[in-house]
Motif scaffolding. Structure first.
Motif: not given
Length: 151
Positions: A76-88
């Motif tokens: 019940p204790s989880w996370a979503i983590v993301y890093t975005v790198l623009p390609l333009s």
């Protein structure tokens, strides 16, 4: 500093003038001082992550590319983590969206990124179950982690 100055004035403190004895002391005006406020940006502290459910990179190298993942979350204790790198070279052309659906309850939540957001995003989650992740984006690379959160 204003409070100290105000306290000295209220207490009636009258010492020798720094200009020398016998010279008149010019009173300090007691008008209300202008108060300025500054906005403080509060950043969420990084979540401590444990065992990973998913760690993967996705490249959305064209227009409206979609990826889907299905994962069973058992904590019940989880996370979503993301890093975005623009390609333009023009970040206004870049975007990312992820719809997270709990297939057990059919409840969903959408997370989005555009050029005005921080490239590092993290979201604590609180319900275990079978999840569908539908990700769509244009001209971005996304490093996605889904993991248990540590206390």
């Amino acid at each position: 500093m204003l409070l100290v100055l105000f306290g000295v004035l209220c207490a009636g403190c009258t010492g020798n003038s720094p200009a020398g004895p016998g010279l008149p002391v010019t009173p300090i005006p007691t008008a209300a001082a202008a108060v300025t406020t500054t906005a403080v940006t509060m950043t969420q502290p990084n979540l401590s992550l444990g065992a990973q459910y998913l760690y993967k990179s996705y490249s959305f190298s064209g227009q409206n590319i979609t990826f889907n993942e299905q994962i069973r979350i058992d904590d019940p204790s989880w996370a979503i983590v993301y890093t975005v790198l623009p390609l333009s070279d023009n970040p206004q052309n870049c975007w990312f969206a992820m719809t997270v659906t709990n297939l057990d309850t059919q409840k969903n939540q959408t997370f989005t990124w555009t050029y005005i957001n921080d490239t590092y995003q993290q979201y604590p989650m609180y319900t275990p179950g079978l999840y569908q992740f539908a990700m769509t984006g244009t001209l971005v690379k996304v490093d996605l982690t889904m993991a248990k959160r540590l206390p």
